[in-house]
Design an enzyme around this catalytic site. Structure first.
Site, PDB file in Angstrom:
ATOM      1  N   CYS A 172       0.804  -1.224   0.000  1.00 49.50           N
ATOM      2  CA  CYS A 172       0.000   0.000   0.000  1.00 49.50           C
ATOM      3  C   CYS A 172       0.834   1.270   0.000  1.00 49.50           C
ATOM      4  CB  CYS A 172      -0.909  -0.002   1.218  1.00 49.50           C
ATOM      5  SG  CYS A 172      -1.555  -1.626   1.572  1.00 49.50           S
ATOM      6  N   LYS A 216      -9.544   7.555   0.603  1.00 44.83           N
ATOM      7  CA  LYS A 216     -10.032   6.177   0.452  1.00 44.83           C
ATOM      8  C   LYS A 216     -11.505   6.035   0.810  1.00 44.83           C
ATOM      9  CE  LYS A 216      -5.574   3.831   1.169  1.00 44.83           C
ATOM     10  NZ  LYS A 216      -4.701   4.878   1.730  1.00 44.83           N
ATOM     11  N   GLU A 231      -2.904   5.395  13.198  1.00 47.05           N
ATOM     12  CA  GLU A 231      -2.496   6.602  12.463  1.00 47.05           C
ATOM     13  C   GLU A 231      -2.810   7.861  13.278  1.00 47.05           C
ATOM     14  OE1 GLU A 231      -4.062   6.920   8.473  1.00 47.05           O
ATOM     15  OE2 GLU A 231      -2.648   8.523   7.959  1.00 47.05           O
ATOM     16  N   PHE A 268       1.083  -2.912   4.549  1.00 46.80           N
ATOM     17  CA  PHE A 268       1.315  -4.265   5.042  1.00 46.80           C
ATOM     18  C   PHE A 268       2.811  -4.554   4.869  1.00 46.80           C
ATOM     19  CE2 PHE A 268      -2.920  -6.835   4.599  1.00 46.80           C
ATOM     20  CZ  PHE A 268      -3.425  -6.149   5.686  1.00 46.80           C
ATOM     21  N   HIS A 274      -3.469   8.010   5.444  1.00 50.16           N
ATOM     22  CA  HIS A 274      -3.561   6.666   4.873  1.00 50.16           C
ATOM     23  C   HIS A 274      -5.014   6.197   5.027  1.00 50.16           C
ATOM     24  CE1 HIS A 274      -2.237   2.899   3.323  1.00 50.16           C
ATOM     25  NE2 HIS A 274      -2.528   2.232   4.416  1.00 50.16           N
ATOM     26  N   HIS A 276      -9.322   1.394  -1.486  1.00 50.53           N
ATOM     27  CA  HIS A 276      -7.880   1.282  -1.317  1.00 50.53           C
ATOM     28  C   HIS A 276      -7.266   0.644  -2.566  1.00 50.53           C
ATOM     29  CE1 HIS A 276      -3.981   0.877   0.170  1.00 50.53           C
ATOM     30  NE2 HIS A 276      -4.195   0.381   1.372  1.00 50.53           N
TER      31      HIS A 276
END
Lengths: 404, 85
Positions: free
Chosen positions: A162, A326, A305, A390, A294, A331
């Site tokens: 990502c 997003k 976050e 990830f 994010h 995503h």
């Protein structure tokens, strides 16, 4: 060291196949996560995805070209052409030799891989299409851009799930800044909405059944999307010499690895990337006027976050608007960072912060200003865009309005 | 103990990360050292064993609302019963 500026943007997204449309829909808070059309198989449980609907490859390429272009490369090349057209650069001679093409992708040509495996395993075919390999390789989007746009400098794919696109733009910025490249066409592309890959995401059990609600109470997870975005980076000297319209300046880039857990986010890793970007940019936390988060919509990311922004920015965090693109487009994994970087750039240029849509109300663990549901007019001269992947791989870009 | 309980507990026992010779229905999954990724694998193993679908969203506080071994056994028994009906 050179100052690095952005002079062109391109985007193919679930809410618009070019940058002006994407921006209009972002401001409106348009829902781009919609009922699944690309996957027609009763074994799919997921009902909504962030599909790029109505994308007609024949508007951009002929049949012969399409034999070599997976959907992910189609998106990438279309975006690169848009960005280069806006920048108004002709790549030839020494400039072409020294222009990089660096494209992030989490997965690569997933449609091609899926089709090929289906023929073999399900239809028991004895052979697959001859161009399967060059279509599915992860560097195909970067290579195709280099060929279509005549970019003969450093070119490769970056894969950090990502965060791929943010790493790609960040590394390109460092190459132009240091003089390794004179210009760069950089971004990310993803097109992985196939049965094989979405069943994998279902098995992770992190997807929301309907909508993405970043930072909201009762959020139920992320939803996979697709698309691409590409930017043109060049030195300030070159851009000024050409009389180009300079859209913004890349201020700094920070990256880190958690070295901890393959999927669970880590505050410390995020903080190190955030501080790294600010340090590189020579910015104080209080200088930052917008954060494009994010913001995936998972319980763990959004909580972590939020903690990281508070830890990195201190008292300033509570005053900074934070929104999650997003919420509207899902995503798009290896493309996400580039789509969000484009949204961040447009926020600077246009003085409007796109909202976090589908927001139902505050979660006690997410207590910042998330610009819920409605866009907001705001003068923004300094912003950051976060990507936390990830694998525990973090990347943060800082941009600022260009001042000669 | 039902056959379902025996099978489910055998699957759980293979996944636990604490030194424990026997597990009971009252054991809490967290106390057995089952972290989020282990829990996902556990749910998958149970689905494969019984050929069922257990609706679980990892964004929930306790995965699938399961706190104890008994919660898992009861959920599986209910899904199997619904399937028969």
């Amino acid at each position: 060291m050179h100052r690095v500026v952005i002079t062109g943007l391109g985007a193919v997204t679930p809410i618009g196949h070019d940058v002006p449309t994407f921006w209009d829909e972002l401001k409106k808070g348009t829902e781009g996560v919609r009922p699944v059309e690309l996957i027609k198989d009763p074994r799919l449980n997921q009902k909504t995805l962030g599909e790029v609907k109505g994308f007609d490859p024949l508007k951009h390429f002929d049949d012969r070209e399409l034999n070599l272009l997976d959907r992910v490369s189609q998106f990438a090349v279309v975006c690169a052409r848009q960005a280069i057209a806006q920048a108004g650069i002709t790549f030839d001679g020494e400039l072409a030799d020294r222009t990089a093409a660096i494209i992030g992708t989490g997965i690569g040509g997933q449609t091609t891989a899926d089709d090929s495996f289906r023929r073999l395993y399900e239809e028991k075919a004895t052979r697959v299409y001859p161009l399967t390999i060059p279509k599915l390789m992860a560097n195909a989007p970067a290579s195709q851009i280099s060929m279509y746009c005549n970019l003969r400098g450093p070119s490769f794919a970056i894969s950090s799930a990502c965060a791929s696109a943010t790493h790609a733009i960040g590394v390109s910025y460092q190459m132009v800044k240091s003089g390794i490249a004179r210009a760069a066409v950089a971004g990310g592309a993803e097109a992985c909405l196939t049965l094989g890959s979405i069943k994998g995401w279902e098995a992770m059990r992190v997807m929301s059944p309907d909508k993405v609600r970043p930072f909201s109470k009762d959020r139920k997870g992320m939803i996979i999307g697709e698309g691409a975005a590409v930017v043109v980076l060049e030195t300030e000297e070159d851009a000024r010499k050409r009389g180009a319209d300079i859209l913004a300046e890349v201020a700094g880039f920070g990256m880190s690895a958690d070295a901890k857990d393959l999927t669970a986010p880590d505050v410390n890793g995020m903080v190190r990337a955030l501080k790294g970007a600010l340090d590189d940019a020579g910015l104080n936390p209080s200088d930052v006027q917008y954060v494009n988060a994010h913001g995936t919509g998972t319980t763990a990311n959004d909580r972590t976050e939020t903690q990281a922004l508070k830890a990195a920015f201190g008292d300033a965090a509570i005053k900074i608007p934070v929104s999650a693109t997003k919420s509207m487009i899902g995503h798009a994994l290896g493309a996400a960072g580039a789509l969000e970087f484009v949204a961040t750039m447009l926020t600077l240029r246009q003085g409007v912060i796109p909202p976090t849509i589908n927001y139902l109300g505050p979660d006690p663990e997410c207590d910042l200003d998330y610009v819920p549901n409605t866009a907001r007019d705001a003068k923004v001269d300094v912003a950051i865009s976060n990507s936390f992947a990830f694998g525990g791989l973090n990347a943060v870009l800082a941009v600022k309005s260009y001042r000669p | 103990m039902s056959d379902v309980a025996t099978d489910v507990m055998a699957i759980i026992k293979k996944k636990i990360r604490v030194d424990k010779s026997e597990i009971t229905l009252d054991d809490k999954l967290r106390d057995l050292g089952l972290e989020s990724l282990d829990a996902l694998e556990l749910v998958f193993d149970i689905e494969e064993k019984f050929n069922i679908e257990i609706p679980v969203n990892a964004n929930e506080a306790n995965i699938g609302g399961f706190e104890t071994v008994r919660d898992v056994v009861q959920a599986v028994e209910k899904i199997l019963a619904d399937k028969k009906a």
